[in-house]
Design a protein around this motif. Structure first.
Motif, PDB file in Angstrom:
ATOM      1  N   MET A   1       0.844  -1.192   0.000  1.00 19.32           N
ATOM      2  CA  MET A   1       0.000   0.000   0.000  1.00 19.32           C
ATOM      3  C   MET A   1       0.883   1.247   0.000  1.00 19.32           C
ATOM      4  N   ASN A   2       0.624   2.185  -0.919  1.00 23.92           N
ATOM      5  CA  ASN A   2       1.345   3.449  -0.919  1.00 23.92           C
ATOM      6  C   ASN A   2       0.880   4.308   0.239  1.00 23.92           C
ATOM      7  N   ASN A   3       1.823   5.047   0.832  1.00 20.28           N
ATOM      8  CA  ASN A   3       1.452   5.921   1.938  1.00 20.28           C
ATOM      9  C   ASN A   3       0.724   7.159   1.441  1.00 20.28           C
ATOM     10  N   THR A   4       1.043   7.608   0.201  1.00 23.09           N
ATOM     11  CA  THR A   4       0.402   8.799  -0.358  1.00 23.09           C
ATOM     12  C   THR A   4      -0.180   8.478  -1.721  1.00 23.09           C
ATOM     13  N   ILE A   5      -1.405   8.920  -1.947  1.00 24.82           N
ATOM     14  CA  ILE A   5      -2.062   8.808  -3.252  1.00 24.82           C
ATOM     15  C   ILE A   5      -2.612  10.180  -3.614  1.00 24.82           C
ATOM     16  N   VAL A   6      -2.269  10.651  -4.799  1.00 25.46           N
ATOM     17  CA  VAL A   6      -2.795  11.919  -5.298  1.00 25.46           C
ATOM     18  C   VAL A   6      -4.025  11.625  -6.147  1.00 25.46           C
ATOM     19  N   VAL A   7      -5.116  12.303  -5.842  1.00 27.64           N
ATOM     20  CA  VAL A   7      -6.350  12.180  -6.621  1.00 27.64           C
ATOM     21  C   VAL A   7      -6.491  13.425  -7.486  1.00 27.64           C
ATOM     22  N   THR A   8      -6.478  13.226  -8.790  1.00 25.23           N
ATOM     23  CA  THR A   8      -6.664  14.338  -9.713  1.00 25.23           C
ATOM     24  C   THR A   8      -7.772  13.972 -10.686  1.00 25.23           C
ATOM     25  N   GLY A   9      -8.126  14.906 -11.564  1.00 30.50           N
ATOM     26  CA  GLY A   9      -9.227  14.661 -12.482  1.00 30.50           C
ATOM     27  C   GLY A   9      -8.925  15.138 -13.876  1.00 30.50           C
ATOM     28  N   THR A  10      -9.767  14.727 -14.804  1.00 28.85           N
ATOM     29  CA  THR A  10      -9.633  15.178 -16.186  1.00 28.85           C
ATOM     30  C   THR A  10     -10.236  16.562 -16.376  1.00 28.85           C
ATOM     31  N   LYS A  33      -6.278  18.695   1.146  1.00 27.71           N
ATOM     32  CA  LYS A  33      -6.495  19.529  -0.040  1.00 27.71           C
ATOM     33  C   LYS A  33      -5.510  20.685   0.073  1.00 27.71           C
ATOM     34  N   PRO A  34      -4.413  20.684  -0.675  1.00 29.10           N
ATOM     35  CA  PRO A  34      -3.394  21.713  -0.488  1.00 29.10           C
ATOM     36  C   PRO A  34      -3.901  23.134  -0.729  1.00 29.10           C
ATOM     37  N   VAL A  35      -4.697  23.306  -1.807  1.00 27.53           N
ATOM     38  CA  VAL A  35      -5.166  24.647  -2.174  1.00 27.53           C
ATOM     39  C   VAL A  35      -6.676  24.604  -2.374  1.00 27.53           C
ATOM     40  N   LYS A  94       1.197   8.652   9.424  1.00 29.19           N
ATOM     41  CA  LYS A  94       1.370   7.216   9.605  1.00 29.19           C
ATOM     42  C   LYS A  94       0.305   6.428   8.837  1.00 29.19           C
ATOM     43  N   ARG A  95      -0.794   7.081   8.542  1.00 28.99           N
ATOM     44  CA  ARG A  95      -1.871   6.447   7.786  1.00 28.99           C
ATOM     45  C   ARG A  95      -1.755   6.810   6.308  1.00 28.99           C
ATOM     46  N   PRO A  96      -2.438   6.086   5.422  1.00 28.06           N
ATOM     47  CA  PRO A  96      -2.457   6.475   4.012  1.00 28.06           C
ATOM     48  C   PRO A  96      -2.965   7.911   3.856  1.00 28.06           C
ATOM     49  N   LEU A  97      -2.271   8.676   3.037  1.00 31.14           N
ATOM     50  CA  LEU A  97      -2.613  10.075   2.804  1.00 31.14           C
ATOM     51  C   LEU A  97      -3.220  10.215   1.419  1.00 31.14           C
ATOM     52  N   VAL A  98      -4.431  10.756   1.356  1.00 33.34           N
ATOM     53  CA  VAL A  98      -5.103  11.042   0.088  1.00 33.34           C
ATOM     54  C   VAL A  98      -5.038  12.550  -0.143  1.00 33.34           C
ATOM     55  N   VAL A  99      -4.378  12.945  -1.219  1.00 34.78           N
ATOM     56  CA  VAL A  99      -4.201  14.359  -1.549  1.00 34.78           C
ATOM     57  C   VAL A  99      -5.042  14.680  -2.775  1.00 34.78           C
ATOM     58  N   GLU A 100      -5.878  15.699  -2.668  1.00 33.53           N
ATOM     59  CA  GLU A 100      -6.734  16.078  -3.798  1.00 33.53           C
ATOM     60  C   GLU A 100      -6.234  17.347  -4.454  1.00 33.53           C
ATOM     61  N   GLY A 101      -5.995  17.271  -5.761  1.00 33.92           N
ATOM     62  CA  GLY A 101      -5.611  18.443  -6.511  1.00 33.92           C
ATOM     63  C   GLY A 101      -6.812  19.344  -6.790  1.00 33.92           C
ATOM     64  N   ALA A 102      -6.588  20.380  -7.583  1.00 30.16           N
ATOM     65  CA  ALA A 102      -7.643  21.331  -7.933  1.00 30.16           C
ATOM     66  C   ALA A 102      -7.957  21.195  -9.412  1.00 30.16           C
ATOM     67  N   GLY A 103      -9.182  20.775  -9.739  1.00 24.10           N
ATOM     68  CA  GLY A 103      -9.559  20.654 -11.139  1.00 24.10           C
ATOM     69  C   GLY A 103      -8.727  19.614 -11.861  1.00 24.10           C
ATOM     70  N   GLY A 104      -8.216  19.970 -13.036  1.00 23.66           N
ATOM     71  CA  GLY A 104      -7.417  19.053 -13.828  1.00 23.66           C
ATOM     72  C   GLY A 104      -5.926  19.253 -13.639  1.00 23.66           C
ATOM     73  N   VAL A 126      -0.613   8.511  -8.691  1.00 27.01           N
ATOM     74  CA  VAL A 126      -1.819   9.288  -8.997  1.00 27.01           C
ATOM     75  C   VAL A 126      -2.970   8.368  -9.374  1.00 27.01           C
ATOM     76  N   VAL A 127      -4.155   8.709  -8.891  1.00 31.43           N
ATOM     77  CA  VAL A 127      -5.408   8.139  -9.389  1.00 31.43           C
ATOM     78  C   VAL A 127      -6.074   9.223 -10.232  1.00 31.43           C
ATOM     79  N   LEU A 128      -6.351   8.894 -11.483  1.00 32.01           N
ATOM     80  CA  LEU A 128      -6.985   9.846 -12.391  1.00 32.01           C
ATOM     81  C   LEU A 128      -8.485   9.587 -12.427  1.00 32.01           C
ATOM     82  N   CYS A 129      -9.272  10.552 -11.960  1.00 30.71           N
ATOM     83  CA  CYS A 129     -10.731  10.448 -11.994  1.00 30.71           C
ATOM     84  C   CYS A 129     -11.246  10.960 -13.332  1.00 30.71           C
ATOM     85  N   ALA A 130     -12.166  10.202 -13.929  1.00 25.21           N
ATOM     86  CA  ALA A 130     -12.694  10.559 -15.239  1.00 25.21           C
ATOM     87  C   ALA A 130     -14.199  10.314 -15.263  1.00 25.21           C
TER      88      ALA A 130
END
Length: 212
Positions: A1-10, A33-35, A94-104, A126-130
């Motif tokens: 399991m990755n400790n960090t996953i970035v969630v972005t979108g199209t 959510k950084p920004v 210490k837990r899995p971190l889910v980071v959400e970008g802004a838009g695409g 990265v997980v790409l949401c579409a």
């Protein structure tokens, strides 16, 4: 399991925040959510807190909170500030971190830096949401190409919306990408229905090593 996953979108408005809430709950993780652009209505962090079922301390405060619901670079200018993209660093958890970008991926952080450039520096998978609707083949394949062109690890695509089997298959085959699952539109959308849909549609084990 990755400790960090970035969630972005199209694109913006495709359900990425709902997916991020579901993923954070599925992984029993932490959300960041950084920004945040636009704080008059319910922010993405508040949506995730409401839908993930996780305690408040699992929602890391935003690095930047900007008033207007615009691209971060312009929202920051209207607020009289400039986002220091180089200072955006992944929090240690210490837990899995889910980071959400802004838009695409090509959303500007400031006048010099795009979000995809920040993701390339982080080198987190990265997980790409579409979306599944019309236009998604073009948007998704372009996004996949942009990620791979910058050597950003791609875990796979998470579809959001009604099932359109041929579209999903076309993206998987032509993009040579793993399909992680599909989150249907939920009515009602509650912590319970989201959790059930995530467990039914996604496998925790798939959020490990990047696919092709």
């Amino acid at each position: 399991m990755n400790n960090t996953i970035v969630v972005t979108g199209t694109d913006t408005g495709i359900g990425k925040t709902v997916f991020a809430a579901g993923l954070t709950g599925l992984l029993d993780g932490v959300y960041w959510k950084p920004v945040q652009s636009g704080i008059e209505d319910e922010t993405d962090s508040l949506i995730v807190a409401r839908l993930s079922g996780l305690p408040a301390e699992r929602i890391i405060p935003e690095a930047w909170r900007l008033t207007e619901p615009l691209s971060p670079h312009r929202a920051a200018e209207l607020d009289g500030v400039e986002i220091d993209a180089d200072a955006l660093a992944l929090p240690a958890t210490k837990r899995p971190l889910v980071v959400e970008g802004a838009g695409g991926l090509m959303v500007p952080v400031n006048r010099q830096t795009l979000f995809i450039n920040v993701f390339a520096r982080w080198q987190a998978p990265v997980v790409l949401c579409a979306r599944t609707g019309l236009g998604t083949i073009n948007h998704t394949l372009l996004s996949i190409e942009a990620l791979r062109g910058r050597n950003i690890p791609l875990l796979g695509v998470a579809f959001i919306g009604d099932e359109i089997a041929d579209t999903q298959r076309t993206i998987a085959e032509m993009g040579e990408v793993r399909v992680l699952g599909r989150l249907p539109r939920l009515d009602p959308l509650t912590p319970e229905t989201l959790s059930a849909a995530m467990h039914a549609s996604f496998d925790v084990a798939d959020f490990g090593e990047p696919g092709r």
